[in-house]
Design a protein around this motif. Structure first.
Motif, PDB file in Angstrom:
ATOM      1  N   ASN A 178       0.938  -1.295   0.157  1.00  0.00           N
ATOM      2  CA  ASN A 178      -0.156  -0.081  -0.048  1.00  0.00           C
ATOM      3  C   ASN A 178       0.978   1.201  -0.056  1.00  0.00           C
ATOM      4  O   ASN A 178       0.454   2.168  -0.654  1.00  0.00           O
ATOM      5  CB  ASN A 178      -0.972  -0.208   1.303  1.00  0.00           C
ATOM      6  N   SER A 182       0.996   4.136  -2.977  1.00  0.00           N
ATOM      7  CA  SER A 182       0.611   5.634  -2.633  1.00  0.00           C
ATOM      8  C   SER A 182       1.711   6.337  -3.150  1.00  0.00           C
ATOM      9  O   SER A 182       1.452   7.310  -3.847  1.00  0.00           O
ATOM     10  CB  SER A 182       0.459   5.530  -1.183  1.00  0.00           C
ATOM     11  N   GLN A 183       2.838   6.019  -2.914  1.00  0.00           N
ATOM     12  CA  GLN A 183       4.137   6.686  -3.450  1.00  0.00           C
ATOM     13  C   GLN A 183       4.164   6.989  -4.965  1.00  0.00           C
ATOM     14  O   GLN A 183       4.279   8.008  -5.511  1.00  0.00           O
ATOM     15  CB  GLN A 183       5.525   5.991  -2.712  1.00  0.00           C
ATOM     16  N   SER A 185       1.747   6.525  -6.843  1.00  0.00           N
ATOM     17  CA  SER A 185       0.692   7.359  -7.264  1.00  0.00           C
ATOM     18  C   SER A 185       0.980   8.813  -7.324  1.00  0.00           C
ATOM     19  O   SER A 185       0.629   9.744  -8.065  1.00  0.00           O
ATOM     20  CB  SER A 185      -0.617   7.007  -6.643  1.00  0.00           C
ATOM     21  N   ARG A 186       1.724   9.392  -6.019  1.00  0.00           N
ATOM     22  CA  ARG A 186       1.935  10.732  -5.626  1.00  0.00           C
ATOM     23  C   ARG A 186       2.837  11.074  -6.859  1.00  0.00           C
ATOM     24  O   ARG A 186       2.817  12.330  -7.414  1.00  0.00           O
ATOM     25  CB  ARG A 186       2.424  10.752  -4.418  1.00  0.00           C
TER      26      ARG A 186
END
Length: 198
Positions: A178, A182-183, A185-186
């Motif tokens: 996860n 998330s990283q 996606s950022r």
């Protein structure tokens, strides 16, 4: 009510092709003692002395139920207590680690002449601690379903990840997956590579 962590023993049969389903599992000695004590409360001291125990000489309990019966069929769920759909129940097999919720109930019907009543153990819930229910239509895939990620980490970083994962109630590998997603996606948002092609 009794909750035990155990594995399904040979003789267990959970099959969509069979009407009669069977769970066979070992009952720990501590739970056996508790069941005996509760049996005396249910049947009375004298009757409980003569009543058969709900397990065999090896401590194995056999619980049978009809696949079509809602009354006797236990709830089968994933590690987060989400019910498993029928198509996912093939993961329930001999050797599978399970957490079982049981209760002791008197056997129905009058005992035969010259015999005493008895009790049986009923399986209310079968929880698969290493399985996650598949995401439904329109739902994102659960990051908790990632079970193994081989990634060498320094000891201090691994300890921090374990602490964070435990605080969130996730497995270490799911938490890492996860965090990585998330990283990514950022970063995609920052450099503009997540925009749809024109």
């Amino acid at each position: 009510m009794y909750v035990i962590d155990t594995t399904l023993a040979p003789g267990s049969r959970i099959s969509p092709d069979s009407t009669l389903q069977r769970l066979v599992f070992a009952l720990p000695a501590a739970i056996q003692a508790k069941v005996r004590k509760d049996q005396r409360k249910l049947l009375g001291k004298d009757a409980a002395k003569q009543a058969p125990l709900p397990w065999d000489e090896h401590g194995l309990v056999t619980y049978s139920f009809l696949r079509t019966s809602r009354r006797s069929q236990p709830l089968i769920c994933d590690r987060r207590d989400e019910p498993l759909p029928r198509r996912s129940r093939d993961q329930l097999r001999v050797g599978q680690r399970v957490r079982l919720s049981l209760r002791q109930v008197p056997r129905l019907g009058k005992p035969r002449l010259g015999t005493v009543g008895s009790t049986r153990l009923e399986v209310l819930k079968v929880q698969l601690p290493l399985v996650d229910a598949p995401a439904g239509k329109g739902k994102p895939a659960s990051p908790h379903s990632i079970q193994t990620v081989k990634m060498p980490l320094p000891v201090d970083l691994l300890q921090e990840v374990e602490r964070l994962a435990e605080a969130d109630g996730w497995s270490v590998s799911a938490w890492l997956r996860n965090a990585i997603e998330s990283q990514v996606s950022r970063e995609q948002g920052r450099i503009g590579t997540n925009r749809p092609a024109a």
